[in-house]
Design a protein around this motif. Sequence first.
Motif: not given
Length: 162
Positions: A123-139
């Motif tokens: 979640i924090d990585a998404k907020r920083r813009g380090s990853i574009p989505s949390v859903q992809i790694p979560l899935d």
Amino acid sequence: MLIVDASPLIHLARLSLLELLREHDAAGEVVAPAIVFEEVMRGASHDPSALLVARAARDWLAIAPTPPPHPSLDPSRIDPGETAVLSLALAAPGAVAVIDDLAARTRADRLGIRKTGTLRILIDAKRRGSIPSVQIPLDRLKRMGMHLTDAIYREVLNQAGE
């Protein structure tokens, strides 16, 4: 300083996102107790992502000697790696334990140890813009066997704004 348990190392390595640990800590100081590193490496024969953890240990992941259990911890209630993570965190004021196990997280709360986990790192990585989505790694984590209830899944996506 982040002090990391095996499951976050394994999950993030399987996602090829270990670097998120370095980004999560402003100083980039990430430590794993030796017992945790050994646990991850025991799986290297059937999980090639463990080699990413070994590579990180040669570069930026510090491996600390396994401390004796802190007197306030009951080693019969949490596994040896989690005991080592929490013992190191108690010895390093301000450190953040990176743990996923519910019993260890509950113990960290009782002892006043700051904590985070794999899902919060994402979640924090998404907020920083380090990853574009949390859903992809979560899935991907769900497909790889991480236990996530539907409620936790939805809550993580909600917190990530997805």
